[in-house]
Scaffold this motif. Structure first.
Motif, PDB file in Angstrom:
ATOM      1  N   ASN A   1       0.865  -1.176   0.000  1.00  0.00           N
ATOM      2  CA  ASN A   1       0.000   0.000   0.000  1.00  0.00           C
ATOM      3  C   ASN A   1       0.904   1.229   0.000  1.00  0.00           C
ATOM      4  OD1 ASN A   1      -1.837   2.056   0.416  1.00  0.00           O
ATOM      5  ND2 ASN A   1      -2.963   0.989   2.020  1.00  0.00           N
ATOM      6  N   LEU A   2       0.963   1.932  -1.114  1.00  0.00           N
ATOM      7  CA  LEU A   2       1.875   3.060  -1.261  1.00  0.00           C
ATOM      8  C   LEU A   2       1.389   4.321  -0.564  1.00  0.00           C
ATOM      9  CD1 LEU A   2       2.863   2.786  -5.030  1.00  0.00           C
ATOM     10  CD2 LEU A   2       4.191   2.053  -3.050  1.00  0.00           C
ATOM     11  N   LEU A   3       0.076   4.457  -0.395  1.00  0.00           N
ATOM     12  CA  LEU A   3      -0.470   5.704   0.132  1.00  0.00           C
ATOM     13  C   LEU A   3      -1.639   5.395   1.059  1.00  0.00           C
ATOM     14  CD1 LEU A   3      -0.021   8.772  -0.169  1.00  0.00           C
ATOM     15  CD2 LEU A   3      -1.721   8.754  -2.009  1.00  0.00           C
ATOM     16  N   PRO A   4      -1.364   4.769   2.220  1.00  0.00           N
ATOM     17  CA  PRO A   4      -2.455   4.410   3.124  1.00  0.00           C
ATOM     18  C   PRO A   4      -3.127   5.638   3.718  1.00  0.00           C
ATOM     19  CG  PRO A   4      -0.325   3.981   4.153  1.00  0.00           C
ATOM     20  CD  PRO A   4      -0.054   4.348   2.736  1.00  0.00           C
ATOM     21  N   MET A   5      -4.436   5.693   3.627  1.00  0.00           N
ATOM     22  CA  MET A   5      -5.198   6.799   4.202  1.00  0.00           C
ATOM     23  C   MET A   5      -6.647   6.367   4.343  1.00  0.00           C
ATOM     24  SD  MET A   5      -5.698   9.406   0.937  1.00  0.00           S
ATOM     25  CE  MET A   5      -3.979   9.761   0.682  1.00  0.00           C
ATOM     26  N   GLU A   6      -7.326   6.930   5.311  1.00  0.00           N
ATOM     27  CA  GLU A   6      -8.749   6.667   5.466  1.00  0.00           C
ATOM     28  C   GLU A   6      -9.528   7.652   4.609  1.00  0.00           C
ATOM     29  OE1 GLU A   6      -9.877   6.503   9.572  1.00  0.00           O
ATOM     30  OE2 GLU A   6      -8.882   4.569   9.876  1.00  0.00           O
ATOM     31  N   ARG A   7      -9.236   7.597   3.330  1.00  0.00           N
ATOM     32  CA  ARG A   7      -9.889   8.402   2.315  1.00  0.00           C
ATOM     33  C   ARG A   7     -10.000   7.555   1.058  1.00  0.00           C
ATOM     34  NH1 ARG A   7      -9.656  13.889   3.495  1.00  0.00           N
ATOM     35  NH2 ARG A   7      -9.547  14.580   1.330  1.00  0.00           N
ATOM     36  N   GLU A   8     -11.108   7.700   0.355  1.00  0.00           N
ATOM     37  CA  GLU A   8     -11.301   6.927  -0.871  1.00  0.00           C
ATOM     38  C   GLU A   8     -10.540   7.570  -2.028  1.00  0.00           C
ATOM     39  OE1 GLU A   8     -12.441   4.040  -0.589  1.00  0.00           O
ATOM     40  OE2 GLU A   8     -14.626   3.936  -0.481  1.00  0.00           O
ATOM     41  N   CYS A   9      -9.802   6.745  -2.766  1.00  0.00           N
ATOM     42  CA  CYS A   9      -9.092   7.203  -3.961  1.00  0.00           C
ATOM     43  C   CYS A   9      -9.722   6.659  -5.234  1.00  0.00           C
ATOM     44  CB  CYS A   9      -7.627   6.802  -3.893  1.00  0.00           C
ATOM     45  SG  CYS A   9      -6.745   7.489  -2.476  1.00  0.00           S
ATOM     46  N   ALA A  10     -10.829   5.953  -5.107  1.00  0.00           N
ATOM     47  CA  ALA A  10     -11.548   5.421  -6.271  1.00  0.00           C
ATOM     48  C   ALA A  10     -12.997   5.213  -5.887  1.00  0.00           C
ATOM     49  CB  ALA A  10     -10.931   4.106  -6.760  1.00  0.00           C
ATOM     50  N   GLY A  11     -13.837   5.076  -6.885  1.00  0.00           N
ATOM     51  CA  GLY A  11     -15.253   4.842  -6.656  1.00  0.00           C
ATOM     52  C   GLY A  11     -15.659   3.440  -7.049  1.00  0.00           C
ATOM     53  N   ALA A  12     -16.945   3.258  -7.272  1.00  0.00           N
ATOM     54  CA  ALA A  12     -17.479   1.944  -7.627  1.00  0.00           C
ATOM     55  C   ALA A  12     -17.400   1.723  -9.130  1.00  0.00           C
ATOM     56  CB  ALA A  12     -18.931   1.826  -7.157  1.00  0.00           C
ATOM     57  N   LEU A  13     -17.118   0.492  -9.514  1.00  0.00           N
ATOM     58  CA  LEU A  13     -16.958   0.134 -10.921  1.00  0.00           C
ATOM     59  C   LEU A  13     -18.337  -0.167 -11.512  1.00  0.00           C
ATOM     60  CD1 LEU A  13     -14.207  -2.367 -12.160  1.00  0.00           C
ATOM     61  CD2 LEU A  13     -16.323  -1.965 -13.388  1.00  0.00           C
ATOM     62  N   TRP A  14     -18.962   0.866 -12.088  1.00  0.00           N
ATOM     63  CA  TRP A  14     -20.285   0.733 -12.703  1.00  0.00           C
ATOM     64  C   TRP A  14     -20.201   0.612 -14.215  1.00  0.00           C
ATOM     65  CZ3 TRP A  14     -25.115  -0.077 -10.976  1.00  0.00           C
ATOM     66  CH2 TRP A  14     -25.371   0.109  -9.601  1.00  0.00           C
ATOM     67  N   ARG A  15     -19.067   0.998 -14.795  1.00  0.00           N
ATOM     68  CA  ARG A  15     -18.916   0.998 -16.242  1.00  0.00           C
ATOM     69  C   ARG A  15     -17.620   0.288 -16.615  1.00  0.00           C
ATOM     70  NH1 ARG A  15     -19.114   7.231 -17.535  1.00  0.00           N
ATOM     71  NH2 ARG A  15     -17.679   7.211 -15.773  1.00  0.00           N
ATOM     72  N   VAL A  16     -17.495  -0.096 -17.870  1.00  0.00           N
ATOM     73  CA  VAL A  16     -16.277  -0.749 -18.335  1.00  0.00           C
ATOM     74  C   VAL A  16     -15.170   0.292 -18.467  1.00  0.00           C
ATOM     75  CG1 VAL A  16     -15.198  -2.029 -20.216  1.00  0.00           C
ATOM     76  CG2 VAL A  16     -17.549  -2.554 -19.544  1.00  0.00           C
ATOM     77  N   ASP A  17     -14.080   0.053 -17.768  1.00  0.00           N
ATOM     78  CA  ASP A  17     -12.851   0.840 -17.903  1.00  0.00           C
ATOM     79  C   ASP A  17     -12.919   2.231 -17.290  1.00  0.00           C
ATOM     80  OD1 ASP A  17     -10.205   0.829 -18.574  1.00  0.00           O
ATOM     81  OD2 ASP A  17     -10.499   1.530 -20.626  1.00  0.00           O
TER      82      ASP A  17
END
Length: 679
Positions: A296-312
């Motif tokens: 884990n290069l950047l551990p934090m209690e913050r989201e860096c991505a969302g949910a995968l609803w679409r391709v790519d």
């Protein structure tokens, strides 16, 4: 000395406003899939007037955005039901750009030679198909294009057969996905065998990536009944003669979701993953003996991505300057991360919302950004060319048009409300806003509780013309990020596991009561509105509580048992196992929370708004509720829009829906609501 005229005092909900339903419709199109293309910036823009998605571009010289293709082309696809990355631009020196894209009308892949700007602004490319037409009873979609070796593009191909009878109703059994290579010379348009299958692994596939040395292929896969925010597998395989061999999972599985991965070097991947409950940036150093190292290069209690609803989708990019990523809970930040030093340098500091469809080359990123003050725009962000070089300012590619109604637009505020059990409910508040009118002393405004779809989605804190239509007339609007929403970590999202129809309802009620307690809303004039999964929650609020005086229901799920029985598309056909439970053992829970099972408890008037061609939440879901309330003589309106699917794209449909809501609130709240004058 110039003094402003005193504001007129009028009852809340009855303020005059210049924002019209037609303006709401005109602004309903979204911006998606931006990408830097040499000195140009490209993106997709929905056009409500034509119900198409136009591929747009602008140059670095500040020229006005212009469409890439002629009228009629709609650059989108139906992969996963919600679409996927629909185009790729390959740069060719001298001859301009080679564009590969999907057209919504036939779902085929096409190519077109596009001159560079400025000379190309007046030239209209002539696309030619790269893939064959579908056979009767079959629909094929393509999405997530990447440059392949030689004269090819690689992508995810989705194939769905029509049901032939009740025994063939399960959409999962009729749908397959694979990674394919499409030749760019066009021969596959007449010869389907010219398309080569590169890899098959999971029922769902996204994020196809070829390593820089061309020796490996990475992709993300998952299987029913898991949704991709529950668990995915990051796969890596060797490439031999253009085919993936010996695939293995290098990250994910169990309770770990990997929504995106990118190559940083021939033996190194960077990936977003949430083994610690937050989507953070991880590094995977590959080893030939299978002893891969994950950090884990950047551990934090913050989201860096969302949910995968679409391709790519893409929330980060690997560039020559470092890793560009967004992070945050609620308000977000864009930053440049140096994996070697751990330094995190802010980018585009004036913006606080960033969509998950970032595009990048080695020196530049393009993304759709928003903020409460600046609205929403396509940004082009140049990156520093040296570690100690300053960052250049982001350039806005979609300049805001002059808007005489700007003073009537509500500025959103992120807030939280405390539920009875002590947990915090996140929401975005849009206050009544009108420069010429104020409400009477001691009166509180009517409130609209907005419930977003998904339910694994989130609400943004950017100005919203639809909300401002009501706010400028003296309404307050609160858009609720109820338990289950993305952006607040896995624990917040998992509050909705097996509790759909309960937690989402309770959190909506919590926000409504909190605003009433602060004197910011009239509890007797509080309505609820939402679409898709938000339509489900709207119906559940009306059936399970007496908190709301009315409901505006857009293309809802109303019958969980029917939806779980195959009446929706493949991607979400097993979603209810996470949201409610498994059948048949949890049938009682389905019956307890399904709005249709409690339709007789709905006593508040409602409007039902439905697309005739919706294959995700089919019209019969809406019709059953309408039949139930009609049988009891409850006041309602039911509008079905021909040619509309899941989410309205036509300007007329959007405008008529807003006016249907106006009629509802007038009837229930005893208001005379200004319609505005169409421009």
């Amino acid at each position: 000395m110039i003094t402003e005229a005193p504001a007129t005092t009028l009852p809340y909900g009855q303020w005059p406003s210049p924002i019209t339903a037609e303006q709401v419709a005109a602004s309903s199109g979204g911006l998606t899939w931006p990408a830097p293309v040499g000195q140009e910036t490209w993106w997709c823009a929905s056009d409500p007037q034509t119900a198409t998605v136009r591929l747009m571009r602008c140059g670095e010289d500040g020229t006005a955005p212009a469409p890439v293709l002629g009228p009629g082309w709609s650059v989108r696809n139906r992969s996963l039901g919600y679409g996927g990355r629909p185009y790729l631009v390959l740069q060719h020196s001298g001859d301009g750009h080679l564009l590969v894209f999907t057209d919504h009308r036939d779902q085929r892949v096409h190519r077109a030679q596009v001159p560079v700007l400025p000379g190309g602004a007046s030239a209209e490319p002539v696309p030619a198909p790269l893939t064959p037409p579908d056979e009767p009873g079959v629909e094929t979609c393509y999405a997530g294009f990447v440059p392949g070796p030689g004269d090819e593009v690689w992508c995810v191909r989705e194939t769905t057969r029509e049901a032939t009878g009740p025994e063939d109703a399960d959409p999962a059994g009729r749908t397959s996905r694979e990674i394919v290579a499409i030749p760019l010379d066009g021969r596959a348009a007449a010869d389907p065998t010219a398309i080569r299958v590169v890899a098959r692994s999971h029922h769902f596939i996204s994020g196809v990536r070829i390593s820089p040395d061309g020796r490996r292929l990475a992709w993300i896969g998952w299987d029913h009944p898991r949704m991709p925010w529950e668990a995915t597998d990051l796969m890596v395989a060797r490439l031999a003669d253009g085919v993936a061999v010996d695939p293995e999972r290098v990250l994910g599985g169990g309770e770990v979701s990997v929504p995106q991965a990118e190559w940083a070097a021939p033996d190194t991947l960077l990936a977003m993953a949430d083994p610690d409950g937050w989507a953070n940036l991880h590094r995977i150093r590959l080893s030939d003996d299978g002893a891969h190292q994950v950090t884990n290069l950047l551990p934090m209690e913050r989201e860096c991505a969302g949910a995968l609803w679409r391709v790519d989708p893409a929330w980060f990019a690997v560039t020559d300057a470092g890793v560009v990523l967004r992070h945050g809970v609620g308000d977000q930040q864009l930053a440049l991360f140096d994996p070697a030093t751990g330094a995190l340098q802010p980018l585009a500091p004036d913006w606080t919302e960033f969509q998950g469809d970032l595009g990048a080359d080695r020196q530049t990123v393009a993304l759709v950004a928003g903020s409460a003050a600046l609205g929403t725009a396509v940004l082009r962000v140049p990156l520093p060319t040296a570690p100690d070089a300053p960052t250049a300012p982001a350039r806005r590619c979609t300049a805001p048009a002059a808007d005489p109604t700007a003073p009537w637009r509500a500025v959103p505020q992120r807030r939280t409300a405390q539920a009875p059990d002590g947990h915090q409910v996140h929401y975005v508040y849009h206050p009544p806003t009108n420069p010429a009118v104020r409400g009477p002393q001691g009166e509180t405004p009517p409130l609209l509780i907005h419930v977003h779809g998904g339910p694994t989605s989130a609400t943004g804190a950017t100005p919203d013309t639809e909300f401002s239509y009501f706010c400028s007339r003296g309404f307050a609007v609160a858009s609720v990020d109820y338990g289950g929403s993305t952006g607040y970590g896995r624990a917040y999202r998992d509050r909705l596991r097996h509790t759909w129809g309960q937690v989402d309802v309770d959190d909506s009620v919590t926000v409504a009561r909190a605003l009433a307690a602060e004197g910011l809303a009239d509890p007797a004039r509080t309505a609820v509105r939402g679409g898709s999964a938000g339509g489900w929650t709207t119906l559940a609020c009306l059936a399970r509580t007496d908190e709301f005086c009315a409901g505006a229901v857009y293309y809802p799920i109303s019958d969980a048992l029917d939806w779980a029985g195959g009446s929706t598309h493949d991607f979400e056909s097993r979603y209810l196992e996470y949201l409610i439970g498994r059948l048949p053992q949890d049938r009682e829970r389905y019956e307890q929370v399904s709005p249709l099972a409690h339709a007789d408890d709905i006593s508040a008037p409602l409007v039902m708004l439905q697309g005739a061609d919706d294959f995700i939440c089919r019209p019969e879901q809406a019709q059953r509720i309408v039949d139930a309330v009609s049988a009891r003589g409850l006041w309602h309106r039911y509008l079905v829009f021909d040619g509309e699917g899941h989410g309205f794209r036509k300007a007329d449909s959007v405008a008529r829906s807003i006016l249907a809501e106006v009629e509802l609130y007038e009837h229930v709240m005893g208001l005379v609501i200004d319609r505005g004058t169409p421009q």
